[in-house]
Write a protein that holds these residues in place. Structure first.
Motif, PDB file in Angstrom:
ATOM      1  N   UNK A 228      41.886  76.515   2.387  1.00  0.00           N
ATOM      2  CA  UNK A 228      40.720  75.664   2.136  1.00  0.00           C
ATOM      3  C   UNK A 228      41.136  74.270   1.669  1.00  0.00           C
ATOM      4  N   UNK A 229      42.232  74.206   0.924  1.00  0.00           N
ATOM      5  CA  UNK A 229      42.699  72.915   0.424  1.00  0.00           C
ATOM      6  C   UNK A 229      43.470  72.129   1.493  1.00  0.00           C
ATOM      7  N   UNK A 230      44.185  72.855   2.355  1.00  0.00           N
ATOM      8  CA  UNK A 230      45.069  72.194   3.317  1.00  0.00           C
ATOM      9  C   UNK A 230      44.425  71.953   4.680  1.00  0.00           C
ATOM     10  N   UNK A 231      43.330  72.632   4.971  1.00  0.00           N
ATOM     11  CA  UNK A 231      42.677  72.480   6.278  1.00  0.00           C
ATOM     12  C   UNK A 231      42.302  71.039   6.614  1.00  0.00           C
ATOM     13  N   UNK A 232      41.899  70.202   5.631  1.00  0.00           N
ATOM     14  CA  UNK A 232      41.555  68.820   5.989  1.00  0.00           C
ATOM     15  C   UNK A 232      42.696  68.041   6.657  1.00  0.00           C
ATOM     16  N   UNK A 233      43.959  68.394   6.381  1.00  0.00           N
ATOM     17  CA  UNK A 233      45.073  67.636   6.965  1.00  0.00           C
ATOM     18  C   UNK A 233      45.086  67.767   8.487  1.00  0.00           C
ATOM     19  N   UNK A 234      45.118  68.987   9.067  1.00  0.00           N
ATOM     20  CA  UNK A 234      45.077  69.064  10.531  1.00  0.00           C
ATOM     21  C   UNK A 234      43.757  68.601  11.118  1.00  0.00           C
TER      22      UNK A 234
END
Length: 330
Positions: A228-234
């Motif tokens: 949930x925290x890292x999904x915005x990067x891709x």
């Protein structure tokens, strides 16, 4: 004060500065084979003539800083990557000589053009191959490298080399679209369109392959709550690629800025994947660091000289802003 963390961030910053700044002038060399007119090639080189050698300052800073602050990592990485490092450095030297000699040559300009393009392509390829091998991990036992001299060559490292070459080419195209006009700018826009597709495909393949190289990499990205925290990067990266595709058709300054943003997010994802390992898969930056008293002493020098480097770099870009003419600085 956490000197080890400060220094790993400074080294990471230096590497990113090198990749982005020297990346776009390497990209111009990569684009050379697509332009046959001598006057246009001269204009392409003139756009980076005042700044290209200063861009390589960051390579020296990153390599020298790694040697001083994380000597164990420097020893292991240089041992594992001795061959690609030597090839890269020779390509950069060859490219630099070709850069200066081209402006003086009367009868052999084509040879120096070839040297400039070949040096740029080879240097970028070696950087990408080392990146891929670094992500895959170094074969270490009892603190010593036990792999072979060609462990850095693999299908994954080839994909990474391809991604770096096309990424640098797109950076170079973005820079030239911003610095040039007329038919040359139009030709660069036409080259940039397929480059965007190629770069997006390479990023997708490399990203997916990375999560399967090591179970820890996949867990870092897909376990909850990390996903949930890292999904915005891709997600943001995909959005930027779509924006870039449309920008190359009609924008000037936007293309270079968007490509830099894609590089930053890719670099951020790379750091998140590997942290805290400075020599994957087992040696963390804390294990490889010099004593704190050495790190604190060197930090004083970095605090003095890093702003100076940033200052003269920014001033050089400011002085030579605007469109490039045919005269150059030679």
């Amino acid at each position: 004060m956490d000197y080890q963390l400060i220094w790993v961030l400074l080294i990471a910053f230096s590497v990113f500065a090198y990749v982005t700044l020297d990346g776009f002038d390497l990209g111009i060399g990569i684009l050379f084979p697509f332009e046959k007119k001598a006057e246009n090639r001269g204009k392409m080189m003139n756009s980076i003539a005042p700044i290209w050698d200063g861009n390589e300052t960051w390579l020296v800073l990153g390599g020298g800083g790694l040697y001083a602050t994380f000597p164990e990592a420097y020893s292991l990485l240089l041992t594992a990557f001795y061959i690609p490092v030597i090839i890269m450095l020779l390509a950069l030297v060859f490219r630099g000589v070709a850069f200066e000699f081209r402006f003086k040559s009367r009868d052999h300009t084509n040879y120096w053009d070839f040297a400039f393009a070949a040096g740029s392509i080879i240097a970028a390829s070696m950087q990408g191959a080392m990146l891929g091998a670094f992500i895959e991990g170094i074969n270490i036992k009892d603190g010593h490298f036990i792999g072979g001299p060609f462990d850095w060559i693999s299908p994954f490292s080839v994909f990474c080399a391809s991604a770096v070459v096309v990424g640098y080419a797109l950076l170079g195209a973005g820079w030239l679209i911003m610095k040039c006009d007329g038919p040359l700018q139009g030709k660069l826009r036409a080259i940039a369109k397929p480059a965007v597709i190629w770069m997006a495909a390479n990023l997708g393949v490399v990203s997916l392959m990375t999560t399967y190289l090591n179970p820890a990499y996949g867990e870092r990205w897909f376990s909850t709550p990390n996903i949930y925290y890292l999904a915005p990067i891709p997600i943001v990266t995909v959005g930027l690629m779509f924006w870039l595709w449309h920008a190359v058709k009609r924008r000037e300054k936007t293309v270079f800025g968007i490509t830099l943003s894609v590089f930053f997010l890719s670099y951020l994802g790379f750091g998140i994947t590997l942290f805290p390992h400075i020599v994957p898969p087992v040696i963390s930056f804390r294990d490889a660091a010099s004593p704190d008293n050495s790190l604190s002493f060197m930090l004083v020098g970095a605090a003095i000289f890093l702003p100076v480097i940033l200052g003269y770099t920014a001033y050089a870009y400011y002085v030579f802003r605007g469109k490039t003419d045919d005269a150059g600085y030679h």
